[in-house]
Design a protein around this motif. Structure first.
Motif, PDB file in Angstrom:
ATOM      1  N   PHE A 113      -8.369   5.326  -3.136  1.00 19.75           N
ATOM      2  CA  PHE A 113      -7.856   5.367  -1.826  1.00 19.75           C
ATOM      3  C   PHE A 113      -8.190   6.705  -1.004  1.00 19.75           C
ATOM      4  CE2 PHE A 113      -3.641   2.462  -1.862  1.00 19.75           C
ATOM      5  CZ  PHE A 113      -4.556   1.518  -2.075  1.00 19.75           C
TER       6      PHE A 113
ATOM      7  N   PRO B 297       9.643   7.359  -5.412  1.00 20.71           N
ATOM      8  CA  PRO B 297      10.541   8.287  -4.798  1.00 20.71           C
ATOM      9  C   PRO B 297      11.786   7.642  -4.266  1.00 20.71           C
ATOM     10  CG  PRO B 297       8.529   8.703  -4.224  1.00 20.71           C
ATOM     11  CD  PRO B 297       8.214   7.170  -4.935  1.00 20.71           C
ATOM     12  N   SER B 298      11.780   6.188  -3.612  1.00 20.02           N
ATOM     13  CA  SER B 298      12.936   5.688  -3.065  1.00 20.02           C
ATOM     14  C   SER B 298      13.876   5.338  -4.011  1.00 20.02           C
ATOM     15  CB  SER B 298      12.479   4.312  -2.503  1.00 20.02           C
ATOM     16  OG  SER B 298      11.452   4.562  -1.519  1.00 20.02           O
TER      17      SER B 298
ATOM     18  N   ALA C 225       8.683   6.327   5.327  1.00 22.36           N
ATOM     19  CA  ALA C 225       8.869   7.225   4.495  1.00 22.36           C
ATOM     20  C   ALA C 225       9.427   6.844   3.159  1.00 22.36           C
ATOM     21  CB  ALA C 225       9.378   8.497   4.912  1.00 22.36           C
ATOM     22  N   SER C 226       8.766   7.171   1.994  1.00 23.40           N
ATOM     23  CA  SER C 226       9.585   6.582   0.933  1.00 23.40           C
ATOM     24  C   SER C 226      10.638   7.629   0.194  1.00 23.40           C
ATOM     25  CB  SER C 226       8.413   6.730  -0.448  1.00 23.40           C
ATOM     26  OG  SER C 226       7.258   6.172  -0.049  1.00 23.40           O
TER      27      SER C 226
ATOM     28  N   ARG D 245      -5.675   4.974  -6.916  1.00 19.70           N
ATOM     29  CA  ARG D 245      -4.989   5.947  -5.932  1.00 19.70           C
ATOM     30  C   ARG D 245      -6.539   6.976  -5.472  1.00 19.70           C
ATOM     31  NH1 ARG D 245      -3.204   7.519  -2.079  1.00 19.70           N
ATOM     32  NH2 ARG D 245      -2.168   9.889  -1.970  1.00 19.70           N
TER      33      ARG D 245
ATOM     34  N   ILE E 216       4.366   7.456  -6.536  1.00 17.85           N
ATOM     35  CA  ILE E 216       4.483   6.907  -5.090  1.00 17.85           C
ATOM     36  C   ILE E 216       4.092   5.422  -4.814  1.00 17.85           C
ATOM     37  CG2 ILE E 216       3.993   9.140  -4.228  1.00 17.85           C
ATOM     38  CD1 ILE E 216       1.340   7.998  -3.094  1.00 17.85           C
TER      39      ILE E 216
ATOM     40  N   PRO F 134       5.375  11.109   0.630  1.00 20.24           N
ATOM     41  CA  PRO F 134       4.828   9.690   0.183  1.00 20.24           C
ATOM     42  C   PRO F 134       5.166   8.792   1.028  1.00 20.24           C
ATOM     43  CG  PRO F 134       6.869  10.596  -1.162  1.00 20.24           C
ATOM     44  CD  PRO F 134       6.323  11.626  -0.207  1.00 20.24           C
TER      45      PRO F 134
ATOM     46  N   TYR G 229       4.917   4.069   2.348  1.00 19.90           N
ATOM     47  CA  TYR G 229       4.460   2.702   1.877  1.00 19.90           C
ATOM     48  C   TYR G 229       4.648   2.036   3.051  1.00 19.90           C
ATOM     49  CZ  TYR G 229       9.220   1.411   0.765  1.00 19.90           C
ATOM     50  OH  TYR G 229      10.494   0.981   0.991  1.00 19.90           O
TER      51      TYR G 229
ATOM     52  N   VAL H 164       0.759  -1.115   0.016  1.00 20.37           N
ATOM     53  CA  VAL H 164      -0.234  -0.041   0.019  1.00 20.37           C
ATOM     54  C   VAL H 164       0.879   1.507  -0.021  1.00 20.37           C
ATOM     55  CG1 VAL H 164      -1.729   1.172   1.191  1.00 20.37           C
ATOM     56  CG2 VAL H 164      -1.864  -1.182   1.209  1.00 20.37           C
ATOM     57  N   ALA H 165       0.608   2.244  -1.068  1.00 18.93           N
ATOM     58  CA  ALA H 165       1.252   3.343  -1.027  1.00 18.93           C
ATOM     59  C   ALA H 165       0.374   4.546  -0.959  1.00 18.93           C
ATOM     60  CB  ALA H 165       2.073   3.591  -2.132  1.00 18.93           C
ATOM     61  N   SER H 166       0.728   5.525   0.177  1.00 19.56           N
ATOM     62  CA  SER H 166      -0.162   6.779   0.107  1.00 19.56           C
ATOM     63  C   SER H 166       0.603   8.009   0.613  1.00 19.56           C
ATOM     64  CB  SER H 166      -1.348   6.397   0.971  1.00 19.56           C
ATOM     65  OG  SER H 166      -2.261   7.575   0.972  1.00 19.56           O
ATOM     66  N   THR H 167       0.055   8.983   0.859  1.00 23.90           N
ATOM     67  CA  THR H 167       0.894  10.243   1.306  1.00 23.90           C
ATOM     68  C   THR H 167       0.295  10.633   2.755  1.00 23.90           C
ATOM     69  OG1 THR H 167      -0.692  11.409   0.254  1.00 23.90           O
ATOM     70  CG2 THR H 167       1.500  11.063  -0.964  1.00 23.90           C
TER      71      THR H 167
ATOM     72  N   LEU I 273      -5.666   3.082   5.535  1.00 19.75           N
ATOM     73  CA  LEU I 273      -5.633   4.330   4.800  1.00 19.75           C
ATOM     74  C   LEU I 273      -6.285   5.307   5.940  1.00 19.75           C
ATOM     75  CD1 LEU I 273      -6.866   3.353   1.219  1.00 19.75           C
ATOM     76  CD2 LEU I 273      -4.636   4.208   2.010  1.00 19.75           C
TER      77      LEU I 273
ATOM     78  N   LEU J 235       2.962  17.292   1.154  1.00 23.08           N
ATOM     79  CA  LEU J 235       2.648  15.964   1.240  1.00 23.08           C
ATOM     80  C   LEU J 235       4.047  15.117   1.300  1.00 23.08           C
ATOM     81  CD1 LEU J 235      -0.319  15.324  -1.146  1.00 23.08           C
ATOM     82  CD2 LEU J 235      -0.532  15.652   1.331  1.00 23.08           C
TER      83      LEU J 235
ATOM     84  N   ASN K 248      -0.561  13.136  -5.435  1.00 22.06           N
ATOM     85  CA  ASN K 248       0.467  12.679  -4.862  1.00 22.06           C
ATOM     86  C   ASN K 248       1.495  13.640  -4.365  1.00 22.06           C
ATOM     87  OD1 ASN K 248      -0.635  10.112  -5.187  1.00 22.06           O
ATOM     88  ND2 ASN K 248       0.763   9.644  -6.806  1.00 22.06           N
ATOM     89  N   VAL K 249       1.599  14.938  -4.845  1.00 18.95           N
ATOM     90  CA  VAL K 249       2.818  15.593  -4.588  1.00 18.95           C
ATOM     91  C   VAL K 249       2.401  17.004  -4.014  1.00 18.95           C
ATOM     92  CG1 VAL K 249       4.808  17.199  -5.396  1.00 18.95           C
ATOM     93  CG2 VAL K 249       4.368  14.734  -6.126  1.00 18.95           C
TER      94      VAL K 249
ATOM     95  N   ARG L 142      -4.356   8.710   7.213  1.00 20.95           N
ATOM     96  CA  ARG L 142      -4.858  10.130   7.124  1.00 20.95           C
ATOM     97  C   ARG L 142      -4.736  10.890   8.168  1.00 20.95           C
ATOM     98  NH1 ARG L 142      -9.421   8.141   4.560  1.00 20.95           N
ATOM     99  NH2 ARG L 142      -8.142   7.489   2.320  1.00 20.95           N
TER     100      ARG L 142
ATOM    101  N   PRO M 236       9.212   2.089  -4.014  1.00 19.35           N
ATOM    102  CA  PRO M 236       8.180   3.282  -4.568  1.00 19.35           C
ATOM    103  C   PRO M 236       8.993   4.043  -5.367  1.00 19.35           C
ATOM    104  CG  PRO M 236       8.288   3.039  -2.397  1.00 19.35           C
ATOM    105  CD  PRO M 236       9.156   2.210  -2.587  1.00 19.35           C
TER     106      PRO M 236
END
Lengths: 120, 424
Positions: free
Chosen positions: B177, B65-66, A115-116, B174, B49, A68, A70, A53-56, A84, A66, B149-150, A88, B63
Motif C-alpha cells: 500500500f 485502534p477502534s 478515523a479509527s 501494508r 490498523i 489510522p 479505514y 482498506v486501512a491506511s494512515t 490510496l 499519523l 503505522n504509528v 495520501r 480496526p
C-alpha cells in the motif's frame, strides 16, 4: 452451460472456509459455504470483489504524526490503488474523533474513509 | 496518585489488561490500577490498523485502534486509575510492585490481587540463528508495523519476509500500500503459520509469492541488506543443497513467532509451562502464586483478540474475587492433558465445582495439520466427556472445546481430562 468451479477462500470471518462458485447462465451457485455471510462473500467475489482498506493520514499537533483510517464499508478491489492515492493527499489537524469522516464519498463510491481512533 | 495500595493492579494495557481491569471493577474491586509503559492505553492494538477485530465480541469488523478505544472508554467511565509511561521494575510473590516513571521516581505499590497482562514479544534474528553478515535492514515485522503505522517511517523499499505469521502477511500488504515491493514470503514449515484469510487478502490479492518449505540461508550486505540467499528445506528442515536462490532486497522482515513476555512473572515465582512459555493457569487464569493472575498473550499466543478479551475478563473477575477474599478454594482439581495431536491446552487445571455454574472453554493447538474433518474429543477415565466436529485442524488456528455445565457429572473426583484431535 455451467462454468468450471471457481475455488474461493472465504475471508468473511477467521475460519477461512474453502468455497466453490459455479456460474450458470446468470445464476451463481455457491458450494461448501459454512454460513450465510460466506454465501454473500462468494457471490460478491465473482461479481464485484471488495475489501476493507486501512491506511494512515498525516495529522498535525498530535501525540503521533499519523492517524489510522479505514473505509466505512468494503471498497471495490480494483480501485484500491486510486483510493490510496487520495488518502495520501489528506492532512488533518488534531484533535480528531473516532469515526470522524476523513474523505466523504471516496471516488464517488458512496463509501467514506473514517478515523479509527481519537487522537489529540 | 496518593494511595499506593490497590485492590487489583493490572500490568499492561493491551486487550488482556484492559478487559481484566474493567472486569475487576465490575466484579466488586473498588480500587483498580493499570500500569502501562507506553504514553497511552491500548498496547499493540494501536499499531494494528487493519480491520478484523471484534467479530466475536461485538459482531463487528473493527480496526485495532477502534477495538481498543471501546475498552479505553470503559476504563475511564469506571474511574480506573492509570499510570502511563511507567515501567514495572520488579514484582514479588507477596504482590508488591516496584515501578518507576519520570514524575514519581521509584515507588512501591501493594496489590490485593495482581493481573499480569504483558503480552508477548517477537522472535528475533538471534533466536532463529540466521547466518550471514549483520547489516542494517533486518527487523521484526511488528517493529516495522509500529514504524509504518504509528511513527511514520518506511523501513525499506524492497522486502523479503521470513515466516508466514499473521503480522508478516499483514505487513506485506501494508508495505505494498505504501509503495514498497514485497518480493517473497518464505515459510520453513510445509504449512501457513498464520490465518488462511490473511493469505488471501494480504498475499494472493497482491500477487505476493509465498514459498512453503523455504528459508533464509544467509543475509548478504555490509552496511545495508543487499540480498538474501533463500533455499528449500527437506522434511527435517535441512537446507537442500543446490536449491539456493539470491533474492535482491534492502530489508528482511522476520515474522517467525511470538514468545510470552514473562520476566516479571518469573521474578514473582510464577511457574511457567515450557510448552506455552506462559504461566500454568486454572480456568480463572490464577497462576501457581496465590493472588497472581495472568491473561492474554502472556499465557499463550492467541490468534484472535476477541479471545484475549475473554481471557482478560475471566482473570479480572478472579482477581477481584481474590482481593475481596471471595475466591473459593476447591478440594477438587481436574488436570487437562494434551493427548493425540494436541500440543498444549489452556487452562492447565480447573475446579470441577465451577463447571456446575459456568462453561469452561478449553483452548488448544494441534501439532500437525489435518486437512480433513476431525473430532476434538475430551476423555476422562477412559470415557468420552464431550466432542465436537471440525472441518479441519491447523496449527495456525486455535481450537476451542467448550466444557458445558451438563458434563459436570463426569468430574465427581479429581482427575485428568485428555483431549485428542483425530481424523473423523
Amino acid at each position: 452451460m455451467t462454468s468450471e468451479p471457481i475455488p474461493i477462500i472465504c475471508v468473511a470471518c477467521p475460519k477461512g472456509c474453502r468455497l466453490e462458485v459455479l456460474r450458470s447462465e446468470g445464476d451463481i451457485l455457491v458450494n461448501h459455504a459454512g454460513c450465510k455471510r460466506g454465501q454473500e462473500y462468494a457471490r460478491g467475489e465473482v461479481t464485484d470483489p471488495r475489501r476493507m482498506v486501512a491506511s494512515t493520514v498525516k495529522v498535525l499537533n498530535a501525540i503521533h504524526p499519523l492517524l489510522p483510517v479505514y473505509t466505512s464499508a468494503p471498497f471495490p478491489k480494483g480501485r484500491i490503488r486510486e483510493l490510496l492515492a487520495e488518502i495520501r493527499k489528506v492532512e488533518l489537524k488534531a484533535p480528531v474523533k473516532i469515526n470522524q469522516v476523513v474523505i466523504e464519498n471516496a471516488l464517488g463510491t458512496g463509501i467514506d474513509v473514517v478515523a479509527s481512533r481519537d487522537l489529540e | 496518585m496518593t494511595n499506593l495500595h490497590y485492590d487489583v493492579v493490572v500490568v499492561g494495557s493491551g486487550p488482556g489488561g484492559l478487559a481484566a481491569a474493567i472486569s475487576a471493577r465490575q466484579n466488586g474491586a473498588e480500587k483498580v490500577l493499570i500500569i502501562e509503559r507506553d504514553i497511552e492505553l491500548g498496547g499493540i492494538l494501536l499499531q494494528c490498523i487493519h480491520n478484523g477485530f471484534g467479530v466475536e465480541v461485538f459482531k463487528e469488523d473493527l480496526p485495532g485502534p477502534s477495538y481498543a478505544q471501546r475498552f479505553i472508554q470503559q476504563v475511564h467511565d469506571l474511574k480506573i486509575d492509570t499510570l502511563l509511561d511507567s515501567m514495572v521494575l520488579e514484582t514479588t510473590p507477596d504482590r508488591r510492585l516496584f515501578i518507576t516513571n519520570r514524575k514519581l521516581g521509584i515507588r512501591e505499590i501493594k496489590a490485593g490481587a495482581l493481573v499480569f497482562a504483558m503480552g508477548c514479544r517477537e522472535r528475533t534474528r538471534a533466536q532463529i540463528r540466521l547466518p550471514g553478515s549483520r547489516p542494517a535492514g533486518v527487523y521484526t515485522a511488528g517493529t516495522a508495523q509500529r514504524w509504518v503505522n504509528v511513527e511514520g517511517y518506511m523501513p525499506g523499499k524492497r522486502f523479503v519476509i521470513l515466516g508466514s505469521g499473521d503480522i508478516g502477511m499483514i505487513m506485506a500488504r501494508r508495505l505494498t500500500f505504501e509503495g514498497a515491493k514485497v518480493e517473497r514470503v518464505l515459510e520453513i514449515m510445509p504449512y501457513l503459520s498464520g490465518l488462511t484469510r490473511n493469505y488471501v487478502q494480504c498475499l494472493q490479492d497482491f500477487d505476493i509469492p509465498l514459498q512453503l518449505n523455504h528459508t533464509v540461508k544467509r543475509i548478504i550486505g555490509n552496511n545495508r541488506v543487499e540480498a538474501i540467499e533463500a533455499a528449500a528445506v527437506d522434511e527435517q528442515r535441512r537446507i537442500i543443497p543446490g536449491s539456493e536462490e539470491i533474492i535482491p532486497c534492502d530489508t528482511l522482515l522476520l515474522s517467525v513467532g511470538l514468545i510470552p513476555e514473562n520476566e516479571l512473572s518469573r521474578q514473582a515465582g510464577v511457574r511457567i509451562d515450557p510448552v506455552t512459555a506462559g504461566a500454568f493457569v486454572d480456568s480463572r487464569f490464577h497462576t501457581s502464586v496465590p493472588g497472581i493472575f495472568s491473561a492474554g498473550n502472556v499465557v499463550h499466543v492467541y490468534d484472535l483478540v476477541d479471545w484475549v478479551t475473554q481471557a482478560g475478563l475471566a482473570a479480572g473477575k478472579g482477581a477481584a474475587l481474590f482481593a475481596q477474599g471471595k475466591l473459593a478454594v476447591s478440594d477438587k482439581v481436574v488436570r487437562t492433558q494434551a493427548g493425540e495431536n494436541v500440543r498444549y491446552i489452556v487452562p492447565h487445571t480447573f475446579d470441577p465445582n465451577l463447571l456446575a455454574e459456568e462453561a469452561i472453554p478449553l483452548q488448544m493447538r494441534v501439532k500437525q495439520p489435518i486437512e480433513a474433518p476431525v473430532w476434538v474429543e475430551a476423555v476422562c477415565n477412559g470415557k468420552s466427556v464431550t466432542r465436537k466436529a471440525l472441518p479441519y485442524a491447523r496449527p495456525g488456528e486455535m481450537v476451542t472445546l467448550n466444557l458445558k455445565p451438563d458434563v459436570v457429572d463426569s468430574f465427581r473426583e479429581s482427575g485428568t481430562l485428555t483431549v485428542n484431535i483425530t481424523e473423523r
